[in-house]
Scaffold this active site. Structure first.
Site, PDB file in Angstrom:
ATOM      1  N   TYR A 155     117.535 114.267  30.139  1.00 22.62           N
ATOM      2  CA  TYR A 155     118.846 113.965  29.558  1.00 22.62           C
ATOM      3  C   TYR A 155     119.671 113.203  30.594  1.00 22.62           C
ATOM      4  CZ  TYR A 155     123.614 114.547  27.918  1.00 22.62           C
ATOM      5  OH  TYR A 155     124.896 114.297  27.507  1.00 22.62           O
TER       6      TYR A 155
ATOM      7  N   GLU B  81     124.973 107.909  26.384  1.00 15.51           N
ATOM      8  CA  GLU B  81     124.102 109.073  26.505  1.00 15.51           C
ATOM      9  C   GLU B  81     122.677 108.732  26.076  1.00 15.51           C
ATOM     10  OE1 GLU B  81     124.870 113.526  25.021  1.00 15.51           O
ATOM     11  OE2 GLU B  81     123.927 112.308  23.470  1.00 15.51           O
TER      12      GLU B  81
END
Ligand code: GDP
Ligand code: MN
Length: 379
Positions: A101, A189
């Protein structure tokens, strides 16, 4: 402005971030054509501006034409958390060894940028933060200093990414930071950021929010608009430059200032009504703005009454009153209007309106009285 995944990936690609080859498809046939072009296996991905598409059945791998058709039929039209899928992104499927992530966002309290990096990607970061907060390496970035490759290298070790992925990820993070800052994002993101069995680091998803305050220096953002507004009222309001959010009720609302507009919604609810919209006309409520606001609300067939709630501060109520009258000369309004005008030059403003009052243009002395009247007229 939130981008769809495929737009986010286009945006990433401009900053040199590796993404899979693919294309968009709005029909089953188009999906087949794109799949043929990019080569099997492919992954079909629902393009909706909401997370958790994988779990909702909006992400499927297909190995041949039959599977592409089957999954495209299944995903197009699917309702994911209230968002109906109208478009697919079809890309070359990746083999996944690890899911990480990575993101950048603004840390307003700290007046810095905030980077988040984790070796445990693929699941929602909120869940990781809840269950295993130590698995996220946070990095505060001074906006003046920026993110150097040296810092990114320390960061990937701290996050305990697999050794083989570290250098590539550090380089990718510098590019993502460049995209986030120079690309004027509020959020950039990647979840998951993957490591393939061939040891390639690669962005498999893209979640990008662009900072609309910077749109003046990004004419190229226009291409991302278009299917941005599902709500035709919001589209019209945007064209008129209004700060408008469509809601489901029957009382149209015009107020000056976001705080007053929100209080107006509350008061309408309090007296048993429902608001058709949020609309803040800001300062300087002249005839142009008032006419535009009335036009947008007038175009909403659900609206049964209009509550104009103005508290004059720097804006003078007499100017507002003239604005309302001028607007009414330009636009024919279907619903009765209830006015509550208070604050600077309220008496002058009320005097201007007095000769024009009727059962279609009503004045009430207080916000509560006006809300009651507007709600009564709407029901
Ligand atoms: P989200 O659920 O909306 O965040 O959509 P993602 O794009 O993140 O996809 C969800 C999950 O689908 C990912 O975490 C992967 O596990 C899986 N996935 C997506 N693309 C691929 C792919 O190309 N190959 C494989 N094997 N899995 C994929
Ligand atoms: Mn994702």
């Amino acid at each position: 402005m939130d981008l769809f995944e495929y737009q986010g990936k286009q945006y990433f690609a401009r900053y040199g971030i590796a993404v899979s080859p693919g294309g968009v498809a709005d029909t089953v046939d188009e999906a087949v054509v794109v799949a043929q072009r990019v080569g099997y296996p492919v992954v079909l991905k629902a393009q909706v501006k909401v997370g958790g598409r994988g779990k909702a059945g909006g992400v499927k791998v297909a190995n041949d034409v039959e599977e592409v058709s089957e999954h495209a039929r299944g995903i197009l039209g699917l309702d994911i958390k209230g968002h109906v899928v109208k478009r697919l992104w079809v890309e070359r499927a990746s083999d996944i060894a690890k899911e990480y992530y990575a993101s950048f966002t603004l840390d307003r309290a700290n007046k810095t940028h905030l980077g988040m990096l984790s070796a445990q990607g693929g699941v929602e970061i909120e869940v990781v933060a809840e269950e295993n907060p130590d698995a996220i390496a946070f990095l505060s970035i001074d906006p003046v200093q920026g993110l150097s490759l040296a810092t990114a290298r320390r960061w990937v070790s701290e996050a305990e990414l697999d050794e083989i992925a570290r250098e590539q990820t550090a380089e990718l993070l510098v590019k993502l930071y460049d995209c986030y800052t120079n690309g004027d994002c509020d959020l950039a993101e990647i979840n998951p950021l993957i490591l393939t069995p061939d040891n390639e680091v690669h962005a498999l998803d893209a979640k990008v929010t662009l900072d609309e305050n910077a749109s003046y220096r990004h004419p190229e953002w226009e291409e991302f608009r278009g299917d941005e507004f599902d709500d035709p009222r919001e589209k019209l309001a945007k064209e008129k430059g209004l700060n408008y959010v469509g809601l489901d009720g029957t009382v149209g609302i015009i107020a000056n200032g976001a705080g007053l507009a929100m209080s107006t919604l509350d008061v309408v609810n309090q007296v048993g009504g429902t608001a058709a919209n949020f609309l803040d006309i800001g300062g300087g409520a002249n005839a142009d703005v008032m006419a535009a606001a009335l036009e947008v609300i007038n175009a909403d067939p659900k609206v049964k009454s209009i509550f104009v709630n103005i508290f004059g501060g720097i804006t003078r109520v007499d100017e507002v009153a003239n604005g309302v009258l001028e607007a009414l000369r330009r636009v024919t309004i279907n619903s009765p209007i209830v006015l509550r005008l208070d604050g600077t030059n309220a008496l002058e403003g009320r005097a201007i309106l007095a000769p024009h009052l009727s059962d279609h243009l009503i004045a009430e002395p207080t916000m509560l009285d006006a809300a009651r009247r507007a709600v009564a007229l709407a029901s």
